[in-house]
Design a protein around this motif. Structure first.
Motif, PDB file in Angstrom:
ATOM      1  N   PHE A  20       0.770  -1.204  -0.047  1.00  0.00           N
ATOM      2  CA  PHE A  20       0.162   0.025   0.023  1.00  0.00           C
ATOM      3  C   PHE A  20       0.817   1.176   0.044  1.00  0.00           C
ATOM      4  CE2 PHE A  20      -3.189  -2.931   1.984  1.00  0.00           C
ATOM      5  CZ  PHE A  20      -4.222  -2.648   0.922  1.00  0.00           C
ATOM      6  N   LEU A  21       1.972   1.316   0.688  1.00  0.00           N
ATOM      7  CA  LEU A  21       2.825   2.587   0.850  1.00  0.00           C
ATOM      8  C   LEU A  21       3.341   2.910  -0.537  1.00  0.00           C
ATOM      9  CD1 LEU A  21       4.187   4.506   2.488  1.00  0.00           C
ATOM     10  CD2 LEU A  21       6.335   2.801   2.812  1.00  0.00           C
ATOM     11  N   VAL A  22       3.553   1.992  -1.459  1.00  0.00           N
ATOM     12  CA  VAL A  22       4.132   2.395  -2.743  1.00  0.00           C
ATOM     13  C   VAL A  22       3.102   2.863  -3.480  1.00  0.00           C
ATOM     14  CG1 VAL A  22       4.945   1.441  -4.923  1.00  0.00           C
ATOM     15  CG2 VAL A  22       6.063   0.609  -2.875  1.00  0.00           C
ATOM     16  N   LYS A  23       1.701   2.216  -3.469  1.00  0.00           N
ATOM     17  CA  LYS A  23       0.433   2.760  -4.004  1.00  0.00           C
ATOM     18  C   LYS A  23       0.180   4.088  -3.723  1.00  0.00           C
ATOM     19  CE  LYS A  23      -1.531  -2.055  -4.354  1.00  0.00           C
ATOM     20  NZ  LYS A  23      -2.547  -2.846  -3.927  1.00  0.00           N
ATOM     21  N   GLU A  24       0.124   4.360  -2.329  1.00  0.00           N
ATOM     22  CA  GLU A  24      -0.003   5.801  -2.068  1.00  0.00           C
ATOM     23  C   GLU A  24       1.051   6.772  -2.278  1.00  0.00           C
ATOM     24  OE1 GLU A  24      -2.525   3.410   1.765  1.00  0.00           O
ATOM     25  OE2 GLU A  24      -0.699   4.563   2.184  1.00  0.00           O
TER      26      GLU A  24
END
Length: 335
Positions: free
Chosen positions: A12-16
């Protein structure tokens, strides 16, 4: 990083981080302009905790001092702010969750003093902070799944930046251009040699202007790369701390002052054997992660490059990017 390779895509961190481009493109600047009329005082406090305050507040304060904004803008954490006389201040409170205990407590104390100019900047509606403020701006970035705050940090900073630039008749950023540049920086391939240096380092220092970039990346180093880190403001790195530095530590310098590079080379590189990495629009005398030049909006790109570097450093160590062992999404939640 990218959103194609499986080693990035599962987090999720990369997506965000990569959602920032879309968030900026969807920002309604006219809605932000409306908040100018809610500012009742020339004295402004920008408060909040952690990432909701460091870069968003300090970036706009840096600009205010450079351009002599008509507002006097300060920042402190909410608990310390509660010790001040804020009767003639417009108080902005930024919080991703809208539930940060220190900020809720500050509102309660201000209400007891009949304060009536509190503006909330939050990512979640129907939460304590926005419900108890006089006015509220709801971020479009919405909920973050990863513990480290990223997309909300950028949007909080953009809100303040656009608001006070408009108030002072300064040039506004082209948000589509900025989003494209941030995405470009996030996808730049970091040399493996640099990543390996960070992985093996005992301590990672960030040095740079007091505009929130280096300080915010210091916090993100703890949360993402799980490394000890410290923020060295300005030229602090050559004013005494070198006494306890060692060759197995590294300094990342954000947009170094060109005239100070020889001193850093002499004192830290030659004198101690430290590795210095620069993030800059120009090629410096140190190994440099170069970013595009977007003038006064370069701090957003510097922050994005720092994120990119920390993601690679964390993955090299086999770290779960979304789930730190002890850090929490809401550092101190109101209950």
């Amino acid at each position: 990083m990218n959103n194609i390779d499986g080693k990035y895509r599962k987090y999720f961190l990369v997506k965000e981080m990569l959602e920032v481009k879309k968030i900026l493109a969807a920002t309604n600047t006219l809605q932000i302009f409306e908040f100018i009329k809610h500012i009742k005082h020339k004295k402004i406090l920008l408060t909040g905790e952690g990432s909701s305050r460091i870069f968003p507040a300090k970036k706009v304060i840096y600009d205010a001092r450079r351009h002599n904004y008509k507002e006097m803008i300060i920042t402190e954490g909410a608990s310390q702010s509660a010790e001040y006389n804020l009767d003639d201040y417009t108080v902005f409170i930024a919080s991703n969750s809208g539930k940060t205990k220190e900020s809720v407590t500050l509102i309660e104390k201000l209400r007891k003093k009949k304060h009536k100019n509190i503006i909330a900047v939050v990512a979640h509606k129907n939460t304590e902070i926005i419900n108890n403020a006089d006015y509220g701006y709801l971020l479009g970035s919405g909920h973050e799944e990863a513990v480290p705050a990223t997309k909300t940090v950028m949007e909080q900073a953009i809100f303040y930046d656009i608001l006070f630039r408009k108030s002072n008749n300064k040039n506004l950023p082209d948000l589509n251009k900025m989003g494209n540049l941030i995405e470009k920086v996030l996808k730049i391939k970091i040399p493996e040699k640099i990543v390996n240096k960070l992985v093996s380092s005992k301590m990672i220092y960030f040095s740079g202007r007091n505009n929130g970039v280096a300080e915010e990346l210091t916090l993100k180093t703890n949360e993402i790369a799980r490394k000890k880190s410290d923020y060295l403001e300005g030229t602090y790195a050559v004013h005494g701390i070198e006494e306890v530095m060692s060759a197995d530590e590294i300094i990342i310098v954000i947009d170094p002052f060109q005239e100070e590079e020889p001193k850093i080379q002499k004192t830290l590189v030659k004198g101690i054997g430290m590795t210095i990495i620069a993030i800059s629009t120009r090629k410096t005398s140190f190994p440099t992660l170069q970013i595009p030049d977007y003038g006064e909006f370069n701090p957003y790109l510097e922050l994005a490059m720092g994120w990119n570097l920390l993601i690679e450093t964390a993955l090299k160590q086999g770290i779960d990017l979304d789930h730190p062992e002890r850090a929490r999404k809401i550092g101190n939640e109101f209950e």
